[in-house]
Each structure stands twice: as C-alpha cells, then as structure tokens.
Enzyme design. Structure first.
Site, PDB file in Angstrom:
ATOM      1  N   LYS A 143      78.106  35.800  11.305  1.00 14.20           N
ATOM      2  CA  LYS A 143      77.876  36.046  12.732  1.00 14.20           C
ATOM      3  C   LYS A 143      77.038  34.955  13.398  1.00 14.20           C
ATOM      4  CE  LYS A 143      74.396  39.654  11.685  1.00 14.20           C
ATOM      5  NZ  LYS A 143      74.667  39.702  10.226  1.00 14.20           N
ATOM      6  N   ASN A 182      70.085  38.414  17.871  1.00 17.81           N
ATOM      7  CA  ASN A 182      69.590  38.403  16.493  1.00 17.81           C
ATOM      8  C   ASN A 182      69.411  36.985  15.966  1.00 17.81           C
ATOM      9  OD1 ASN A 182      68.898  40.029  14.125  1.00 17.81           O
ATOM     10  ND2 ASN A 182      70.754  39.206  13.179  1.00 17.81           N
ATOM     11  N   HIS A 210      72.048  46.110   3.417  1.00 19.40           N
ATOM     12  CA  HIS A 210      70.994  46.979   3.989  1.00 19.40           C
ATOM     13  C   HIS A 210      71.142  48.435   3.570  1.00 19.40           C
ATOM     14  CE1 HIS A 210      69.865  43.577   6.454  1.00 19.40           C
ATOM     15  NE2 HIS A 210      71.056  43.530   6.998  1.00 19.40           N
TER      16      HIS A 210
END
Length: 446
Positions: A126, A149, A194
């Site tokens: 990303k 981010n 995560h």
C-alpha cells in the site's frame, strides 16, 4: 465532488486518545476550530525517551499519561482515538456502550475534505501504490496531498489546497471511519497480519479492510485474491488487476503492462522491479485512470519512480553480490511477495525474524522450497521460523550475528535479502531502524 459543510464541534467535549503525530494533528485540528480537547496516552512520560507529542501540547490542553482516564472518557461527547489503540480496550468499550461517539482522524478528515480521495489499503504494497499514485498526479501537474498511514497525517493535508488526496489507510484507521466516499479505492491483497488485534482471525481483519469500499465510486480489486472483493462480490464498480488476467494485467510472457488487452508499458522501462512491483504499478495505474489523471503522466511516473526505502531496495552491490533491504516486509505475505518470481544465478541468503505478531509462518514453506536458498533466523520468533526448513536454517540471536556468519560465504551471483516476515519491536525501534542497521552492516561486511 460537492462542497461539504464544515462540521461544528464548538459545543462538544472532545477527548483525544494517543499522543503521537496523529494525536497532535487532531489537537491542531480542534484548536483551530476553537475547541480545547483533553488528551491522554497510555504511555507514561519517560524523560529518557523523546515522544513525538510530549512537549508540543499547548499549555491550555489537559494531558493524562500512563493509562486511559476513564472519567474523562465517560464525560466526553466525542472521543478521537489513534489507530494504535484497539476499540476493544475495556475503557473505550464502556464509552461506546454509553453511546459516546468514537472516531479516528481519518473520519475527521473525510468530513472536511472537498477534493476527490483515492483510498488505498492492503496487507502489502500500500505504501508503494500510494506513492506511485501521488507521483502520477504530480507528473500531471496536479496539486496533490499524500498521507494518512504514510508520512503526513491526513488532517495536516487540509492546510493546503489540493485537487486530489491520496491516502494510505490501515485496517486500524478504517475501523473508526464512516464518512469516506472514495473516488477510487483498493484493497490490494489480504494476508494474515495483526492477529493480536483481531482475535476472530482473518475474517475480522478482512472486514476492517473492506470498509474502504462502502461508499466508493470505483473499486480496484486483485484478480488473484478473492478476499479483496467487496463482501457482496464483484459489482459494476469493480476494475481488476493481476498477472495474466484482469482489466489491468501483467503479460508475464512478454513482460509488459496491458490495459484491456492493449500494451501500455514494457516492464524493463520501469525503475521498480519484481512481480509484486509490476502488480503494484498496475493497481496504481487503475486508480489513476479512475480519477482522470492523464495516462501519459501516469506512465511517465512508472518509468521514473524508484520505489521506497526499506522496500526491496538494493542498498549495496559489490563483487556480484547484492544486499537487499526489504525491512518493511513485516508479515508473511510481504515476504512471499518479495520471493515470488525471484531468480538468481547464485544462492539466496534470506534473513528472517523478529516479532511475528502471532502469525502462522507455514505459508512461507512453498516460497523457501528451492535448493539455492539458506535461511538465517534471528530474534524472538527466529526459532519458529528456522523450523520451517531445519536443513537449511541457521539460528542466531541477532540480525548482526547472522550477517557476520553469512558474509564469508558469499560469491558472485548471491543475494543477501532482509525480508523478515516479522515486526521489528523485539530488537529495534522500528522497521526503518532495522533497515538502516542492515544497510550499515552491508556496507561494513560487503
């Protein structure tokens, strides 16, 4: 996009949770609107450690550190939580149960932004795709704000005039975002990551990612990854990218990028290399086309963009040996992407290890099955990684020890690749710190 009315916060009691760069951007946002928030951070102030926000709050802002201040939370009208704080935290859950609104900085941004938004998420790639779309817009002469981010907090982008916003968004940020109406959005891929944050596993993580499509005009999906499709499957908003398939595809035989079967760029013209980077380029091109960036500008950006630091970056080459820094590969899927299609004349010395975030490492087995590969595993989960192929694995405590063992073995045609499949926090401050240490040692040992 129609002009949005600025949301009024003047009569609200606002609490900001998190005192990093994101939290500070939220403080600035509210102070500029005449609202003085309260701020809290679960970390205690330690004079030996410089925190991004510990000395930057206005005197008028009350600050609580070392824990979550439940009375402040329960007294709030609005809680703005940094992405690193889980909504499942008991204090936040109690506030939510009491009907108190909890959002993140991206939600604040989306309520104010007027220009179109390109929104990008995915387990891997990303940052590269976000950077590429930003460079495509800049090449076209557009005023573009790139952040989220990556790099600049989203709210800071509101301070400058923009024709387009390009946002990298994490699953954590998407959890607290409700008003995003992306002109074009993508979930590049979905692989396990995560899992500490997502106790219900991959479906819960994927659901957070897919929120990016909720009100998107165009959805750019991965032809090879069904998990990137909207919950209801492909619809008329969807445009696909992939290898030997999709609206935007890599013709792997002739090594060229195609759009609707028409060649637009040969891969040898791109600065970026590797199968994963070619598909990143396709995704970026699809997003750019969706928001009207002139194709010529987009293709020129693909020719000139050299990629990101710590992302499959050749940082040293001597005597035919390449040392490659892929420290940003903090999960299994990212390391798999780095290894996919990699061809060497010699041996690959792969550095694996760190904090695995409770990930399942077994999918890596197929990527490390060849004869011309040696694993050097280190850090907290090094032993677990070494068990994937004990016959070719060496276990060390640190990355430095591993590199010092590798160096005398190297001959022309070999590659030393740091693509650790783990987070860095067991032994480093960040993946950037890990990558810089790798680069320093490569220069010293190479």
């Amino acid at each position: 996009m129609a002009e949005r009315l600025m949301t009024e916060y003047g009569n609200k009691k606002v609490v900001i949770v998190g005192l990093g760069l994101t939290g500070l951007s939220c403080v600035d946002f509210f102070m500029a609107r005449g609202v003085t928030p309260r701020v809290m951070d679960t970390r205690a102030i330690d004079p030996r450690i410089v925190r991004p926000g510990s000395d930057k709050l206005p005197d008028s802002v009350e600050c609580h550190t070392g824990s979550l201040n439940k009375p402040w939370l329960m007294d709030a009208d609005l809680i703005v939580v940094s992405p690193g704080i889980a909504l499942a935290t008991p204090e936040l859950q109690a506030a939510a149960d009491a009907g108190i609104e909890i959002i993140g900085d991206i939600e604040l941004f989306c309520r104010e932004a007027i220009a179109p938004i390109v929104a990008i998420t995915g387990s891997n790639g990303k940052s590269t795709v976000t950077t590429l779309v930003g460079e495509m817009a800049e090449e076209a002469g557009w005023q573009v704000g790139v952040g989220g981010n990556i790099g600049v907090p989203a709210l800071a982008l509101l301070k400058q005039p923009c024709q387009l916003y390009v946002l990298e968004l994490s699953s954590f940020q998407l959890e607290t975002t409700y008003s995003l109406q992306a002109a074009a959005a993508t979930v590049l891929n979905v692989t396990e990551d995560h899992m500490v944050r997502y106790p219900k596993g991959l479906p819960q993580y994927r659901a957070a990612k897919l929120r990016i499509y909720d009100q998107a005009k165009v959805c750019v999906v991965n032809e090879q990854d069904a998990l990137t499709l909207p919950e209801t499957g492909k619809d008329n908003r969807c445009v696909s990218f992939g290898v030997d398939g999709g609206d935007y595809q890599l013709d792997s035989e002739h090594q060229q990028l195609l759009v609707n079967q028409h060649p637009v760029l040969a891969t040898h013209e791109m600065q970026l290399a590797g199968l994963h980077n070619y598909t990143n380029g396709l995704a970026a091109l699809a997003l750019a086309d969706a928001v009207g960036i002139p194709r010529a500008a987009s293709l020129q950006a693909l020719r000139t963009c050299a990629g990101l630091e710590h992302r499959f970056q050749v940082i040293h080459m001597r005597k035919g040996v390449r040392w490659v820094n892929d420290s940003k590969a903090t999960n299994v899927g990212s390391t798999q992407a780095a290894l996919r299609g990699l061809k060497l004349a010699g041996t690959l010395y792969l550095l694996l290890g760190g904090e695995g975030k409770m990930a399942d490492f077994t999918p890596l087995k197929s990527s490390i099955s060849g004869d011309h590969i040696r694993l050097y595993c280190f850090g907290r989960d090094g032993r677990q990684l070494a068990q994937l192929r004990p016959d070719i694995s060496t276990l060390t405590e640190t990355m430095e020890q591993a590199m010092k063992e590798i160096a005398p073995k190297l001959v022309s045609g070999d590659m030393v690749l740091l693509s650790p499949a783990c987070a860095s926090f067991d032994q480093f401050n960040s993946f950037e710190h890990r990558g810089h240490e790798f680069a320093r040692l490569a220069e010293e040992l190479g």
